[in-house]
Design a protein around this motif. Sequence first.
Motif, short mmCIF file in Angstrom:
data_model
loop_
_atom_site.label_atom_id
_atom_site.label_comp_id
_atom_site.label_asym_id
_atom_site.label_seq_id
_atom_site.Cartn_x
_atom_site.Cartn_y
_atom_site.Cartn_z
N TRP A 176 0.84 -1.20 0.00
CA TRP A 176 0.00 0.00 0.00
C TRP A 176 0.87 1.25 0.00
N TYR A 217 -0.01 4.18 1.26
CA TYR A 217 -0.23 4.92 2.49
C TYR A 217 -1.23 4.18 3.36
N LYS A 218 -1.23 4.50 4.64
CA LYS A 218 -2.22 3.93 5.57
C LYS A 218 -3.52 4.68 5.37
N PHE A 219 -4.64 3.95 5.36
CA PHE A 219 -5.93 4.62 5.25
C PHE A 219 -6.98 3.93 6.10
N TYR A 248 -9.91 8.08 4.11
CA TYR A 248 -9.10 9.05 4.83
C TYR A 248 -7.67 8.54 4.92
N GLU A 249 -6.71 9.34 4.46
CA GLU A 249 -5.30 8.98 4.58
C GLU A 249 -4.82 9.34 5.99
N THR A 260 -2.24 10.46 8.57
CA THR A 260 -1.00 11.23 8.57
C THR A 260 -0.16 10.84 9.78
N SER A 313 -9.87 -0.71 6.84
CA SER A 313 -8.53 -0.13 6.90
C SER A 313 -7.54 -1.11 6.29
N ALA A 366 -6.36 11.85 10.34
CA ALA A 366 -6.58 11.24 9.02
C ALA A 366 -7.38 12.24 8.19
N LEU A 420 -9.54 11.90 1.50
CA LEU A 420 -8.94 11.85 0.17
C LEU A 420 -9.97 11.81 -0.94
#
Length: 147
Positions: A24, A26-28, A36-37, A39, A71, A104, A107
């Motif tokens: 992946w 990014y974590k979402f 939602y990403e 941060t 997630s 988060a 996106l």
Amino acid sequence: MKKGLLLFLICFTVATSTSYALSWAYKFVVWEGGVYEVTEEFMAASDIGEKIGEVKRMADDRTGAYYGDASNYYEKGTRYYAIKGIDSGTAIAVEEQQDMWVKAVYLHEAPFHWTDILPYILMGIAAFFLFIVLSLRYASKKEPRDQ
């Protein structure tokens, strides 16, 4: 010659049939149809509002498919919170650990899945059967009975 070709095909098939997991970017987390990403910005306890949801399923590592409150990183049961002073459509807080939250940011909209409309389908079926039962009861009361 034929045995060598057959052996080559068997080895080639076995060697290429390995399974890979996605990496992946990014974590979402997914909440109410939005992705939602997550941060690396930690949130203070004073900024955390009420609980608004939690992770209910993990994204599929092989296909990348996900739906509902999902997630790709956080385990089932990880809680989402509103952030005071920020609209939840813009950003939410995700509980990283006990009394530690990360921000988060929204996106995009999550992809459609048929389970998104499942409650409406079930309500429609229940309403249809209720209509049939009530219609039959009303019709049986209206018919004159022979004595």
